[in-house]
Design an enzyme around this catalytic site. Structure first.
Site, PDB file in Angstrom:
ATOM      1  N   GLY A  23       0.792  -1.225   0.000  1.00 30.02           N
ATOM      2  CA  GLY A  23       0.000   0.000   0.000  1.00 30.02           C
ATOM      3  C   GLY A  23       0.822   1.271   0.000  1.00 30.02           C
ATOM      4  O   GLY A  23       0.330   2.340   0.374  1.00 30.02           O
ATOM      5  N   GLU A  24       2.080   1.183  -0.453  1.00 26.57           N
ATOM      6  CA  GLU A  24       2.935   2.373  -0.427  1.00 26.57           C
ATOM      7  C   GLU A  24       2.394   3.480  -1.331  1.00 26.57           C
ATOM      8  O   GLU A  24       2.505   4.666  -1.013  1.00 26.57           O
ATOM      9  CB  GLU A  24       4.364   2.011  -0.840  1.00 26.57           C
ATOM     10  CG  GLU A  24       5.341   3.165  -0.646  1.00 26.57           C
ATOM     11  CD  GLU A  24       6.793   2.733  -0.724  1.00 26.57           C
ATOM     12  OE1 GLU A  24       7.645   3.618  -0.872  1.00 26.57           O
ATOM     13  OE2 GLU A  24       7.066   1.528  -0.643  1.00 26.57           O
TER      14      GLU A  24
END
Length: 238
Positions: A23-24
């Site tokens: 989820g960066e």
């Protein structure tokens, strides 16, 4: 911005805080939007499991081309010992789709590039795969682009049901299917100008008036630098 980040990012605890393992991109988007809080799912996982989760996340969420997906699937298979069936379950695809995508890496590099850019279709690529000789693959790939061969025609040529004269020359003497051959001078010039301005590799894929611009960065510092330059570009009067 109105609804914030709807899907949790996944993090694992480290010595000083937490590390994002999936989820960066959502985290970066939240920073750009100025959000103070985002939903987080904390998982206690070892480093290899974290890498596996991150790779699966990227495959599911990134706009990857077929060759990029093939490399990602192969990494899950080799580095994490996952079978095609287990990869299919994690990704949400059928097993045959995983196997067929990985097989694309058996294509000559020039043909892989054409598949990456969307110059030839997956149907064309699967038909070319029946030819084991990379020189023949390149020759047929070149004819697909220059003559507009259909998938059906390529299947017939590859199976020997349609006469086609393949080059008998060595690979080094064969006309190479260069990715640059299928780009207009205007597109190449624009890529170079963007590359110089942004300070990162930029590729433009265009076909029939549609396509995408890809900017490649290798770390957070470079990403932030690119973001600042794009902000400056947007503020520049036209």
């Amino acid at each position: 911005e109105e609804h914030g980040i709807l899907q949790q990012i996944i993090v694992c605890p480290i010595d000083k805080g937490y590390k994002i393992i999936a989820g960066e991109r959502r985290w970066r988007a939240a920073k750009l939007l100025g959000l103070k809080e985002i939903p987080v799912n904390i998982k206690n996982v070892d480093s290899m499991k974290a890498l596996e989760l991150a790779l699966v996340e990227n495959i599911q969420r990134e706009d990857l081309n077929p060759i990029e997906k093939a490399h990602a699937y192969l990494e899950l298979k080799k580095n994490f010992g996952l079978t095609h069936e287990k990869i299919a379950i994690k990704i949400g695809q059928d097993r045959s789709s995983i196997a067929n995508t990985i097989r694309l890496l058996d294509l000559a590099e020039d043909i892989q590039e054409l598949v990456s850019r969307g110059t030839i279709s997956m149907g064309h690529a699967r038909a070319i795969l029946s030819l084991k000789d990379p020189v023949k693959q390149k020759t047929l790939g070149y004819k697909i682009v220059t003559d507009g061969l259909s998938v059906r025609e390529v299947e017939m040529i590859a199976s020997g049901r349609k006469t086609f004269l393949f080059s008998s020359k060595k690979s080094s003497d064969t006309k190479v299917v260069s990715s640059e051959l299928y780009k207009s001078p205007q597109i190449c010039d624009l890529e170079n100008k963007l590359r110089e301005f942004i300070g990162a590799r930029v590729t433009i894929k265009e076909k029939n008036g549609k396509g995408k611009i890809t900017i490649v960065f290798s770390n957070n510092s470079q990403f932030e630098n690119i973001t600042e330059k794009l902000k400056t570009l947007m503020k520049t009067p036209t």
